[in-house]
Design an enzyme around this catalytic site. Structure first.
Site, PDB file in Angstrom:
ATOM      1  N   ASP A  85       8.627 -15.103 116.333  1.00  0.00           N
ATOM      2  CA  ASP A  85      10.098 -14.686 115.799  1.00  0.00           C
ATOM      3  C   ASP A  85       9.954 -13.259 116.179  1.00  0.00           C
ATOM      4  O   ASP A  85       9.356 -12.366 116.006  1.00  0.00           O
ATOM      5  CB  ASP A  85      10.259 -15.111 114.666  1.00  0.00           C
ATOM      6  CG  ASP A  85      11.752 -14.463 113.925  1.00  0.00           C
ATOM      7  OD1 ASP A  85      12.631 -14.785 114.764  1.00  0.00           O
ATOM      8  OD2 ASP A  85      11.812 -13.716 112.991  1.00  0.00           O
TER       9      ASP A  85
HETATM   10  P1  ADP Z   1      15.531 -13.343 115.029  1.00  0.00           P
HETATM   11  O1  ADP Z   1      14.899 -13.249 113.711  1.00  0.00           O
HETATM   12  O2  ADP Z   1      14.806 -13.912 116.200  1.00  0.00           O
HETATM   13  O3  ADP Z   1      16.482 -12.188 115.486  1.00  0.00           O
HETATM   14  P2  ADP Z   1      17.706 -14.591 113.577  1.00  0.00           P
HETATM   15  O4  ADP Z   1      18.020 -15.971 113.571  1.00  0.00           O
HETATM   16  O5  ADP Z   1      17.104 -14.054 112.317  1.00  0.00           O
HETATM   17  O6  ADP Z   1      16.523 -14.604 114.737  1.00  0.00           O
HETATM   18  O7  ADP Z   1      18.844 -13.887 113.846  1.00  0.00           O
HETATM   19  C1  ADP Z   1      19.711 -14.263 115.131  1.00  0.00           C
HETATM   20  C2  ADP Z   1      20.754 -13.458 115.082  1.00  0.00           C
HETATM   21  O8  ADP Z   1      21.805 -13.751 114.304  1.00  0.00           O
HETATM   22  C3  ADP Z   1      20.581 -11.922 115.118  1.00  0.00           C
HETATM   23  O9  ADP Z   1      20.322 -11.119 115.997  1.00  0.00           O
HETATM   24  C4  ADP Z   1      21.830 -11.337 114.845  1.00  0.00           C
HETATM   25  O10 ADP Z   1      22.651 -11.192 115.769  1.00  0.00           O
HETATM   26  C5  ADP Z   1      22.667 -12.434 113.947  1.00  0.00           C
HETATM   27  N1  ADP Z   1      22.405 -12.142 112.376  1.00  0.00           N
HETATM   28  C6  ADP Z   1      21.693 -13.030 111.736  1.00  0.00           C
HETATM   29  N2  ADP Z   1      21.640 -12.714 110.385  1.00  0.00           N
HETATM   30  C7  ADP Z   1      22.766 -11.706 110.285  1.00  0.00           C
HETATM   31  C8  ADP Z   1      23.098 -10.751 109.362  1.00  0.00           C
HETATM   32  N3  ADP Z   1      22.967 -10.783 108.230  1.00  0.00           N
HETATM   33  N4  ADP Z   1      24.040  -9.740 110.116  1.00  0.00           N
HETATM   34  C9  ADP Z   1      24.374  -9.733 111.124  1.00  0.00           C
HETATM   35  N5  ADP Z   1      23.970 -10.547 111.968  1.00  0.00           N
HETATM   36  C10 ADP Z   1      23.145 -11.447 111.926  1.00  0.00           C
HETATM   37 MG    MG Z   2      13.914 -13.096 111.986  1.00  0.00          MG
END
Ligand code: ADP
Ligand code: MG
Length: 637
Positions: free
Chosen positions: A337
């Site tokens: 990830d």
């Molecule tokens: P990764 O860990 O690979 O970046 P996530 O699924 O955790 O994947 O997050 C995917 C995307 O979702 C992030 O890159 C961001 O753009 C958005 N995102 C997730 N959670 C948040 C948050 N709390 N605030 C803003 N953007 C978020």
């Molecule tokens: Mg993550």
């Protein structure tokens, strides 16, 4: 697993708990020495003085001392109609008395008891290695109540209380620093010996050592829920766990014991039929019986596994069961990830662009308010920036996390949101920023009110400098590396390029990550590495899941198969190498055991091996080699 199967080796493989109360090395050494002295005098009486009565008395004495644990267990097994190794040994000793080979019988029991002693010593060594990691739980804490200090047992410290820790003292509770700054040696938990700076607001863990200044901590967990308490219970759990290979051995040896007994009887009858005296025939049969006992063979795996898991724990790698060591060793694809795994702790707000009449401070304040309850690394970076700039944070109602997209909520009756392009599209917000914007590279968080795009926050990803080396090393080991991320494609590709990952899947929702892992795992063994935020389902789907920065994420430590207490992936290659080495040692050990058994067994069949030789080589010798081999795994690599 049936009770029976378990008994096959548990009757003579003392579990760690058993031996904790029973095993007293000094007493065992003394008794072994006494038994050896008795045997030596018996041999003198037998062959030099030639006084048979004295000799027999001394032989029987040797058997009683050497067989003090074996004989009672053997008879207990007989009563339960469960013919285990203890019974075989007891039977062999008694039979040797009857057929007039008491020297052999006594030697057999003595050697077997030494083999068992070796195993107990091995278990104790492993236990001690583990204690070095976990004996660190302090028993008392200095609590401040109404301005006064009390020293109380840690169990009596309530969550939310303030605990004082002086320099040099071991921290007794998990909590957050509220007063003072210091350096903390967290090696007990992370295996990393470089002290970590701590200031108010940062988390500290029970069992770690305050190296520099006076601090006060607000307790966040009760003593039995602390990270170190959990490590202890997980490792103990792991020691009880039996891997697939182990149960296979148990099953095989369970079927195998009756076979050996039948073979021995046949061999005795066969010899008798060929004209041997009854005593000679029984003697040959006994040798095969003793040669065939599966003991050394059965300790080959548990001792190696427990040793290996302890070695992992010493480095801050928590492996929750030996079958995960097996899977790690077979890993073909590592799926990583991005946010929180490859970039942990390094995310920071690098720019804020405005597309409305709002000011950058207002955009930041809105985003920070929304992100208050999110544990995503993006949220943390935004909150850090807000604190740094001193912007006011408002209360949010109807707060909602949209996994893999962002967050939304109502502030003073107005709906707001912050998230990625997907969220913007889903909420039908009119995007005010062109695709080839000049706002900067990085993860973009669009902040909006209703359907109105207010501004965009850019977060730059400065991944750890050793990540490229880690990726290169994994590839060198023949492992395919895949990056999974919910972030936008452009950022994902920039990061992947810098890290040397050529297989990138971007703009994924949590369920997309699951599907990709599922697809890969159809024909490959997949290890998924994540921080548990938005990737927990993918972690669960993988053949083996590794949680990073587990010390700060409780859910991840519970769910993952392997938890890395240190917040980075630098240990991944070594972890897999160690798993491979563990399986190598196990194969090696099993081969040695089987080889020695076959050798001694054949010699017995042809009447070339005396009884004592069967035990010395087939049992004590093999136990010794196998244990020495296994103990290497308990060391730090
Ligand atoms: P990764 O860990 O690979 O970046 P996530 O699924 O955790 O994947 O997050 C995917 C995307 O979702 C992030 O890159 C961001 O753009 C958005 N995102 C997730 N959670 C948040 C948050 N709390 N605030 C803003 N953007 C978020
Ligand atoms: Mg993550």
């Amino acid at each position: 697993m049936s009770h029976h199967e378990e008994g096959v080796y548990c009757t003579y493989c003392a579990t760690l708990e058993d031996q904790e109360e029973e095993f007293n090395p000094r007493r065992e050494y003394t008794l072994t020495a006494i038994a050896s002295a008795l045997l030596a005098s018996a041999v003198v009486a037998d062959f030099i003085i030639k006084n048979l009565l004295v000799a027999y008395t001394l032989y029987i004495g040797t058997m009683i001392v050497a067989g003090r644990a074996i004989i009672p267990k053997g008879f207990k097994g007989l009563l339960r109609v469960h013919l285990d190794i203890n019974f075989l040994m007891t039977f062999a000793a008694l039979a040797s008395l009857i057929i007039g080979a008491p020297a052999e019988g006594a030697t057999v029991l003595l050697l077997f008891s030494v083999a068992e002693l070796l195993e107990d010593i091995a278990n104790q060594r492993v236990r001690r290695e583990l204690d070095a990691v976990i004996s660190l739980r302090p028993h008392v804490a200095t609590v401040i109540r109404d301005g006064r200090r009390y020293i109380v047992p840690v169990e009596e410290v309530a969550v939310g209380e303030i605990v004082a820790v002086r320099p040099g003292e071991r921290i007794s509770v998990d909590g957050v620093v509220v007063e003072g700054t210091t350096y903390v040696d967290e090696s007990a938990i992370t295996g990393e010996s470089v002290p970590v700076p701590k200031q108010p607001g940062e988390r500290v863990y029970a069992g770690t050592v305050n190296q520099a200044g006076y601090i006060e901590i607000k307790t966040t967990k009760s003593a039995d829920e602390s990270v170190v308490a959990r490590i202890v219970s997980l490792v103990e759990e792991a020691q009880r766990h039996k891997s697939r290979t182990e149960t296979t051995v148990a099953r095989i040896s369970h079927k195998y014991t009756p076979l050996v007994v039948a073979g021995s009887i046949l061999l005795a009858l066969f010899n008798f039929a060929l004209g041997a005296t009854p005593a000679q025939a029984v003697y040959r049969g006994l040798t095969l019986l003793v040669a065939g006992c599966p003991c050394a063979f059965a300790i080959a795996i548990p001792v190696s596994m427990v040793s290996s898991i302890t070695g992992y724990a010493r480095e801050g790698v928590l492996v929750k069961g030996s079958r995960h060591v097996e899977t790690m060793a077979r890993t073909e694809v590592v799926a990583l990830d991005k946010t929180g795994t490859l970039t942990e702790g390094a995310l920071s707000v690098s720019n804020i662009c405005i597309h409305s009449d709002a000011t950058p401070e207002e955009v930041l304040a809105t985003a920070a308010s929304l992100e208050q309850k999110s544990e995503h690394p993006i949220a943390q970076a935004i909150l850090r920036k807000a604190e740094e700039k001193g912007v006011a944070i408002s209360d949010v109602s109807d707060f909602q996390v949209v996994p893999g997209m962002g967050v939304a909520g109502t502030i003073r009756g107005v709906e707001y949101g912050a998230g990625n392009l997907r969220l913007i599209k889903q909420e039908r917000v009119a995007l005010q920023m062109p695709e080839d914007h000049e706002c900067g590279d990085g993860s973009l968080v669009y902040v909006y009110r209703g359907d109105h795009h207010l501004g965009t926050i850019v977060l730059s990803d400065t991944e750890r400098s050793d990540s490229p080396d880690v990726i290169a090393e994994l590839k060198e080991m023949g492992i395919r590396v895949v990056m999974l991320t919910g972030d936008n494609r452009k950022t994902a590709e920039i990061v992947a390029e810098r890290l040397g990952i050529d297989d990138v899947h971007a703009e994924l929702l949590p369920e997309d990550k699951v599907n990709i892992v599922k697809k890969i795992s159809q024909d490959h063994v997949v290890m998924m590495v994540g921080d548990g935020i938005n990737d927990a389902p993918a972690l669960a789907m993988a053949d083996v899941s590794v949680a990073v920065a587990a010390a700060t994420n409780d859910a991840a430590i519970e769910a993952a198969d392997v938890a890395l207490m240190r917040g980075d992936i630098s240990l991944l290659p070594r972890m897999i190498q160690k798993a491979r080495r563990t399986m190598g040692v196990i194969r090696h050990n099993v081969a040695i055991a089987i080889g020695a058994k076959a050798f001694v067994g054949l010699m017995a069949v042809f009447g070339l091996a005396p009884l004592w030789f069967a035990v010395a080589v087939g049992d004590m010798g093999v136990s010794f080699v196998v244990i020495a081999n296994a103990l290497r795994l308990a060391k730090r690599t």
